[in-house]
Design a protein around this motif. Structure first.
Motif, PDB file in Angstrom:
ATOM      1  N   ARG A 271       0.807  -1.216   0.000  1.00  0.00           N
ATOM      2  CA  ARG A 271       0.000   0.000   0.000  1.00  0.00           C
ATOM      3  C   ARG A 271       0.846   1.275   0.000  1.00  0.00           C
ATOM      4  N   GLY A 272       2.144   1.130   0.091  1.00  0.00           N
ATOM      5  CA  GLY A 272       2.990   2.308   0.143  1.00  0.00           C
ATOM      6  C   GLY A 272       2.893   3.076   1.445  1.00  0.00           C
ATOM      7  N   CYS A 273       2.512   2.382   2.517  1.00  0.00           N
ATOM      8  CA  CYS A 273       2.389   3.031   3.826  1.00  0.00           C
ATOM      9  C   CYS A 273       3.766   3.393   4.380  1.00  0.00           C
ATOM     10  N   ILE A 274       3.788   4.441   5.203  1.00  0.00           N
ATOM     11  CA  ILE A 274       4.896   4.619   6.124  1.00  0.00           C
ATOM     12  C   ILE A 274       4.873   3.427   7.071  1.00  0.00           C
TER      13      ILE A 274
ATOM     14  N   PHE B  79       8.215  11.689  18.103  1.00  0.00           N
ATOM     15  CA  PHE B  79       9.086  12.636  17.411  1.00  0.00           C
ATOM     16  C   PHE B  79       9.387  12.219  15.976  1.00  0.00           C
ATOM     17  N   GLY B  80       9.210  10.940  15.663  1.00  0.00           N
ATOM     18  CA  GLY B  80       9.363  10.507  14.279  1.00  0.00           C
ATOM     19  C   GLY B  80       8.387  11.198  13.344  1.00  0.00           C
TER      20      GLY B  80
ATOM     21  N   ASP C 244      12.085  16.803   8.230  1.00  0.00           N
ATOM     22  CA  ASP C 244      12.833  16.139   7.162  1.00  0.00           C
ATOM     23  C   ASP C 244      12.190  14.833   6.721  1.00  0.00           C
ATOM     24  N   PHE C 245      11.127  14.423   7.424  1.00  0.00           N
ATOM     25  CA  PHE C 245      10.409  13.198   7.031  1.00  0.00           C
ATOM     26  C   PHE C 245       8.914  13.523   6.993  1.00  0.00           C
ATOM     27  N   PRO C 246       8.440  14.148   5.915  1.00  0.00           N
ATOM     28  CA  PRO C 246       7.033  14.556   5.856  1.00  0.00           C
ATOM     29  C   PRO C 246       6.094  13.347   5.817  1.00  0.00           C
ATOM     30  N   VAL C 247       5.013  13.431   6.598  1.00  0.00           N
ATOM     31  CA  VAL C 247       4.064  12.321   6.691  1.00  0.00           C
ATOM     32  C   VAL C 247       2.664  12.707   6.233  1.00  0.00           C
ATOM     33  N   GLN C 248       2.425  13.969   6.015  1.00  0.00           N
ATOM     34  CA  GLN C 248       1.077  14.433   5.675  1.00  0.00           C
ATOM     35  C   GLN C 248       0.572  13.770   4.401  1.00  0.00           C
TER      36      GLN C 248
END
Length: 239
Positions: free
Chosen positions: A61-64, A84-85, A90-94
């Motif tokens: 699914r391409g999930c984080i 904090f992850g 530097d690690f966008p999750v939106q």
């Protein structure tokens, strides 16, 4: 309405969750991490029991992917189990989905699927949990994730804090010894919270792994007062 507290997922066979709200609590750190992830724009959270399931969701699914065992980030995954992850610019999750597997919290959720409604609770979003429960007017079972089936202070104290806020709304917490014990624990710990937990097993584990900042952050009340991870169609969404 009644509130009860289950000290460990291993005790869930003794509880009837049908028709009730299950509040899954893993203060240090799974439910705190999930709340933070949804606040930062994660669209949905697949909370799974095994590392294999987590990795497969990442591929298919391409999930984080976020995973932890014994407090340590699991190898081969995007993130561990730290709020904090999801606060790292530097690690966008939106706009992305998340698959997460942890030692205790995600397993507690997967064992609670008989409930009429499932939400994730933490100190970070306790007001959102209270508002949801008040609107549903159903009995509540707080499911403490604990540590590998054993009792833990921080999750039980959260159950007591929730009981304290629900009592004025008509919830009976005096019918269950477990709820009474959780409430008494919270009332004893509250004047020195969160320092009360510094000698707890969970905090000693986090400190040994140099995650003290996680502990401090996860103890903050209502950082996300409007974020409610709600189980719908096999995943957690922002309720």
């Amino acid at each position: 309405m009644k509130l009860d507290v289950c000290f460990s997922p291993e005790l869930l066979p003794l509880y009837d969750l049908h028709g009730k709200i299950a509040v899954i609590v893993d203060v240090l750190r799974a439910t705190s991490t999930i709340v933070t992830a949804l606040d930062q724009g994660v669209t949905e959270v697949f909370a799974v029991a095994s590392l294999e399931e987590c990795a497969a969701l990442g591929r298919e699914r391409g999930c984080i992917t976020a995973a932890e065992r014994d407090g340590i980030a699991a190898e081969g995954f995007d993130l561990g189990n730290s709020p904090f992850g999801f606060l790292n610019p530097d690690f966008p999750v939106q706009g992305r989905a998340l698959a997460i597997s942890t030692t205790n919290g995600t397993k507690a959720l997967r064992r609670s699927l008989d409930a009429a409604a499932i939400v994730c609770g933490s100190f970070l979003n306790i007001s959102a949990v209270v508002k949801f429960i008040a609107a549903q007017q159903l009995d509540v079972v707080v499911v403490c994730a604990g540590w590998k089936g054993q009792f833990c202070l921080e999750d039980t104290a959260f159950g007591g804090a929730l009981a304290e806020q629900l009592q004025p709304l008509g919830y009976d917490t005096a019918w269950s010894d477990a709820a009474i014990a959780a409430l008494h624990l919270w009332q004893h710990a509250k004047p020195t919270w969160p320092d009360y937990l510094l000698e707890s097993a969970a905090v000693r584990r986090l400190n040994a792994l140099e995650y003290h900042d996680d502990f401090v952050f996860c103890m903050k009340p209502d950082v996300y007062p409007d974020i409610l991870p709600l189980w719908q169609d096999g995943r957690l969404v922002r309720g």
